[in-house]
Design a protein around this motif. Structure first.
Motif, PDB file in Angstrom:
ATOM      1  N   LYS A 178       5.729  22.024 -37.236  1.00  0.00           N
ATOM      2  CA  LYS A 178       6.428  22.632 -36.243  1.00  0.00           C
ATOM      3  C   LYS A 178       6.845  21.492 -35.157  1.00  0.00           C
ATOM      4  O   LYS A 178       7.864  21.477 -34.562  1.00  0.00           O
ATOM      5  N   SER A 179       5.702  20.719 -34.834  1.00  0.00           N
ATOM      6  CA  SER A 179       6.074  19.466 -33.902  1.00  0.00           C
ATOM      7  C   SER A 179       7.007  18.712 -34.393  1.00  0.00           C
ATOM      8  O   SER A 179       7.823  18.163 -33.498  1.00  0.00           O
ATOM      9  N   GLY A 180       6.989  18.366 -35.756  1.00  0.00           N
ATOM     10  CA  GLY A 180       7.941  17.406 -36.295  1.00  0.00           C
ATOM     11  C   GLY A 180       9.545  18.097 -36.011  1.00  0.00           C
ATOM     12  O   GLY A 180      10.501  17.438 -35.879  1.00  0.00           O
ATOM     13  N   TYR A 181       9.562  19.500 -36.473  1.00  0.00           N
ATOM     14  CA  TYR A 181      10.764  20.083 -36.076  1.00  0.00           C
ATOM     15  C   TYR A 181      11.326  19.992 -34.738  1.00  0.00           C
ATOM     16  O   TYR A 181      12.319  19.678 -34.229  1.00  0.00           O
ATOM     17  N   ASP A 182      10.408  20.242 -33.418  1.00  0.00           N
ATOM     18  CA  ASP A 182      10.613  20.034 -32.420  1.00  0.00           C
ATOM     19  C   ASP A 182      11.534  18.775 -32.026  1.00  0.00           C
ATOM     20  O   ASP A 182      12.334  18.548 -31.047  1.00  0.00           O
ATOM     21  N   ASN A 183      10.670  17.775 -32.721  1.00  0.00           N
ATOM     22  CA  ASN A 183      10.875  16.255 -32.376  1.00  0.00           C
ATOM     23  C   ASN A 183      12.234  15.964 -33.066  1.00  0.00           C
ATOM     24  O   ASN A 183      13.369  15.352 -32.621  1.00  0.00           O
ATOM     25  N   PHE A 184      12.601  16.582 -34.327  1.00  0.00           N
ATOM     26  CA  PHE A 184      13.778  16.345 -35.167  1.00  0.00           C
ATOM     27  C   PHE A 184      14.844  16.993 -34.209  1.00  0.00           C
ATOM     28  O   PHE A 184      16.023  16.402 -33.764  1.00  0.00           O
ATOM     29  N   VAL A 224      17.341  17.413 -43.226  1.00  0.00           N
ATOM     30  CA  VAL A 224      16.029  16.917 -42.200  1.00  0.00           C
ATOM     31  C   VAL A 224      15.063  17.782 -42.560  1.00  0.00           C
ATOM     32  O   VAL A 224      15.296  19.109 -42.385  1.00  0.00           O
ATOM     33  N   LEU A 225      13.767  17.018 -42.876  1.00  0.00           N
ATOM     34  CA  LEU A 225      12.518  17.926 -43.507  1.00  0.00           C
ATOM     35  C   LEU A 225      11.493  17.554 -42.826  1.00  0.00           C
ATOM     36  O   LEU A 225      11.159  16.599 -43.010  1.00  0.00           O
ATOM     37  N   SER A 226      10.768  18.538 -42.330  1.00  0.00           N
ATOM     38  CA  SER A 226       9.426  18.409 -41.674  1.00  0.00           C
ATOM     39  C   SER A 226       8.662  19.200 -42.411  1.00  0.00           C
ATOM     40  O   SER A 226       8.417  20.534 -42.412  1.00  0.00           O
ATOM     41  N   GLU A 231       4.484  20.762 -50.136  1.00  0.00           N
ATOM     42  CA  GLU A 231       5.976  21.644 -49.880  1.00  0.00           C
ATOM     43  C   GLU A 231       6.954  20.659 -50.263  1.00  0.00           C
ATOM     44  O   GLU A 231       8.023  21.055 -50.514  1.00  0.00           O
ATOM     45  N   GLY A 232       6.938  19.488 -49.339  1.00  0.00           N
ATOM     46  CA  GLY A 232       8.079  18.538 -49.354  1.00  0.00           C
ATOM     47  C   GLY A 232       8.478  18.001 -50.657  1.00  0.00           C
ATOM     48  O   GLY A 232       9.908  18.089 -51.021  1.00  0.00           O
ATOM     49  N   ILE A 249      15.859  13.455 -44.838  1.00  0.00           N
ATOM     50  CA  ILE A 249      15.055  12.649 -43.795  1.00  0.00           C
ATOM     51  C   ILE A 249      13.690  13.358 -43.502  1.00  0.00           C
ATOM     52  O   ILE A 249      13.655  14.309 -42.954  1.00  0.00           O
ATOM     53  N   GLY A 250      12.468  12.584 -43.719  1.00  0.00           N
ATOM     54  CA  GLY A 250      11.241  13.395 -43.533  1.00  0.00           C
ATOM     55  C   GLY A 250      10.578  12.678 -42.460  1.00  0.00           C
ATOM     56  O   GLY A 250      10.844  11.537 -41.923  1.00  0.00           O
TER      57      GLY A 250
END
Length: 386
Positions: A178-184, A224-226, A231-232, A249-250
């Motif tokens: 979720k933090s990765g998503y927020d930053n992306f 764009v993948l967090s 799962e990735g 982009i991970g």
């Protein structure tokens, strides 16, 4: 009779003491709380290996100020509740000087307050979500935050591929993803890159075809993948099966040579990640680390092994300046006070700490200050692009 026995006992005790190596009386106990089982075990095992390699090398060279390092390793299983239990055991029962870990940001949010409350250094080597070091001034990490890495990764892919629009996928039940998503999301807004659709998944999901079919219909230039690797990697495999052969982009959860096993062949191609460490970075420090790791474990290291290896060395640099008194509370505080000034150049490059702030804006723990390397996967290898 009694005096003779007492004298004999004293002589025996003195003889035994003379036979014991002096360093054993002052072994420095370091806690290691990592996910050695469960879905995050591929990270935890690498992290443990990095610590073990560095510890063996340091002890073989005489230890720290004549004292040997001793790792007390516990499996926190990648679970918040278990991380809390393990932290309590290490800090209050085993009485370690400090604790490395835990593996996942989710677990760090839960367990790090235990260390902070006990005024014991906790040093994360794989936690990159926002807010962890805001917990307090005993919380350190040498894992570069997603907020520092993801914008650079995105900018590099945009520059190299000319992408115009992207689809986004992220895990919506995990602090790290979720933090990765927020930053992306922030980076995409800042760089004015439109999002065609945003799809979510949960830990443990195995079928992503519904989300990927929706994504394919929007014709993005990249995904764009967090995500974590569990799962990735299947997401990459299923995307390629559906004919979605665009760049992925991970975040650093995808930065592992394991991706080539879990997404074999062409499925793992065109994965872009940013990290301070790359196996293709040929600095003398990194080359020595890779060679030593291969010799000890018979396999290639990953980012997580490199970061734990460097973390142990960073800690040792601080310990060299601390005169341990045997008073555990005082020694824990002395270590905390020594750590922020450490600068180190190791497998992950030049490193120093940067103080973070808590939610009220007051000084708190310490983040990593390092320059990321952006790499892309091609034919089973990482290729450095920046």
């Amino acid at each position: 009779m009694n005096s003779k026995r007492s004298f004999g006992t004293l002589l025996a005790a003195l003889a035994a003491a003379a036979l014991l190596p002096a360093a054993h009386a002052a072994d420095i106990k370091l806690g290691v709380a990592e996910a050695l089982s469960g879905g995050a075990a591929q990270y935890g095992a690498s992290i443990r290996n990095g610590f073990q390699l560095a510890t063996d090398q340091i002890n073989a060279a005489g230890g720290v100020n004549g004292n040997k390092l001793m790792l007390v390793i516990e499996d926190e299983q990648g679970k918040k509740e278990e991380a809390i239990n393990v932290f309590k055991k290490l800090i209050f029962q085993d009485k370690v000087l400090m604790v490395f870990g835990p593996t996942l940001s989710n677990s760090a949010q839960a367990a790090d307050p235990i260390a902070q409350g006990a005024k014991t250094v906790v040093f994360g080597t794989s936690n990159t979500a926002d807010g962890i070091t805001s917990i307090g001034d005993y919380v350190f990490r040498n894992s570069v935050t997603e907020a520092d890495v993801l914008p650079e990764t995105l900018a590099t892919v945009k520059r190299r591929t000319g992408l115009k629009k992207v689809a986004v996928m992220y895990g919506n039940d995990d602090v790290f993803t979720k933090s990765g998503y927020d930053n992306f999301r922030k980076a995409l807004e800042d760089q004015k890159i439109p999002v065609t659709t945003t799809e979510t998944f949960a830990k443990g999901d195995v079928d992503f075809k519904a989300q990927l079919t929706k994504i394919k219909a929007t014709n993005p230039d990249a995904i764009v993948l967090s995500a974590l690797l569990a799962e990735g990697a299947p997401i990459m495999v299923q995307a390629r099966q559906l004919g979605l052969n665009v760049p992925v982009i991970g975040g650093n959860g995808m930065n592992s040579v394991k991706v080539f096993e879990l997404a074999p062949g062409a499925a793992s191609n065109d994965l872009w990640i940013g990290s301070p460490w790359s196996i293709e970075n040929k600095t003398p420090e990194n080359s020595r680390f890779i060679e030593a790791y291969r010799a000890k474990f018979g396999a290639a290291p990953d980012q997580f092994a490199a970061q734990s290896y460097d973390a142990l060395h960073i800690l040792v640099e601080a310990l060299k300046t601390v005169k341990l008194s045997g008073d555990l509370a005082a020694d824990r505080t002395a270590l905390r006070n020594a750590l922020p000034a450490v600068k180190w150049t190791g497998a992950t490059g030049a490193f120093q700490f940067r103080q973070a702030k808590d939610r009220a804006g007051k000084p708190a723990g310490y983040d990593a200050q390092q320059t990321p390397i952006v790499s892309v996967t091609r034919d089973g290898k990482y290729v450095i692009e920046k």
